[in-house]
Design an enzyme around this catalytic site. Sequence first.
Site, mmCIF file in Angstrom:
data_model
loop_
_atom_site.group_PDB
_atom_site.id
_atom_site.type_symbol
_atom_site.label_atom_id
_atom_site.label_comp_id
_atom_site.label_asym_id
_atom_site.label_seq_id
_atom_site.Cartn_x
_atom_site.Cartn_y
_atom_site.Cartn_z
ATOM 1 C CB CYS A 50 19.708 -23.805 -8.251
ATOM 2 S SG CYS A 50 17.621 -24.138 -8.742
ATOM 3 C CD GLU A 109 17.044 -27.647 -9.680
ATOM 4 O OE1 GLU A 109 17.512 -27.659 -8.968
ATOM 5 O OE2 GLU A 109 17.391 -27.242 -10.462
#
Length: 456
Positions: free
Chosen positions: A263, A229
Amino acid sequence: MSYQSVNPFNGQILKTYDFHDQAKIDESLDHAEKLLKSDWSKKDLEKRLALLKKVASQLRANKEKLAQLMSTEMGKLIKQSLGEVELCANIADYYAQNAEKFLSPQKYPTEIGEAWVEHHPLGVIMAVEPWNFPFYQLMRVFAPNCAIGNPVLAKHASIVPQCAEAFEKIIHDSGAPAGVWTNLFISTDQVAEIIKDPRVQGVALTGSEGAGSSVAEQAGKYVKKSTLELGGNDVFIVLDDADLQRAIKVGCQARINNAGQVCTAAKRFILHEKIAEQFKQGMIEAFKNLKTGDPLDESTSLGPLSSASAAENLYKQVVKAVDAGATLVLGGKPIDGAGNFFEATILENIEESNPAWYEEFFGPVSQLYVAKDDDEIVKIANQSHYGLGGAIHSKDIERAKKLASRVETGMIWINSLTQTAPELPFGGVKRSGYGHELSELGFNEFVQKKLVVIPA
């Protein structure tokens, strides 16, 4: 680089830690392998789920203390820290409640006879995790792997060692046997050697694109399963029929949550030309009214960045963007004084030739783009190296759903900011990585699936 805890609000050094040596690494691998071969991993599902329930209970019992530690060590606003601890407890509860179902044999109809797939532990997992969600990022790896029976070795970010230590203590205090979760203060070179070790079968990383590339290369070299990720450059799309005041409020919050160090934060605001100027003026007003200050003060709305280097690097990005033709609408520089504060910033008139078009700004910097219709919105949105999260605001839900299907991203929310929940899969596409965490999809990433067949 040493593991050093520094308060980003005032620059005070709180604590330093020595790196763990090879003897500690070898001992940790030995404990993990022993646990993997024991009844704990092979048979004792009830004990593993009971541990998850106890961890959830311990997190809630220590919520205030853990939240204060998080806010002090990396600058997260105290309300957000409290929410993060509760989210971690919810993730532990979710897998405690659902793992038995996820691990049940799955029948496969076939003319051959009787067939089913069993679910077993994959093996020892190496986790490499970032600082921006000091407990949540760890819990996303710990909870499913604990339920599965996979022992985990974890390298947390070097600027949040106290959080790494506290997380491990919560697990041990909840009655976990040695090897369930081991915190290691180690270097990236030591991580590479651990991945190489034949006892390790999987790698989970959340972090930068560069770190992900290195870890994936090492995992691929030694044929280990990996999930990544990585970064995001998420779009926040506002259509001409949106509830504009709500979109402004949600959009501004989506950009400055965690001081913009998320993010899945809204970073590229793609605005229909009919409402673009109104949205910009609303964002300017909202950003001007933000209050910077101590993250432990509940009236603070914009906390510090996690480190001095984070503020310095963000400033360099803004300068580079302006030098390449972007217009600085608001902010654009660090705030003078103690602490790693950065002004809430707005950039516009960013052309595709500008490096800012493709870069992730990890801080409170918004990029505004104007589009004439849905097709141009999709074109701007998809002209990106990343594809993690995103949001679309419109009163016409069918229009928003069609647009959502065209945007190249792993997750997208309609009339909301990008959020997370234990039962929803989390993952991206393109350079935002591969694989998932959370939900049943994330659970299955490190499960060994075995087909068993009895011919008729």
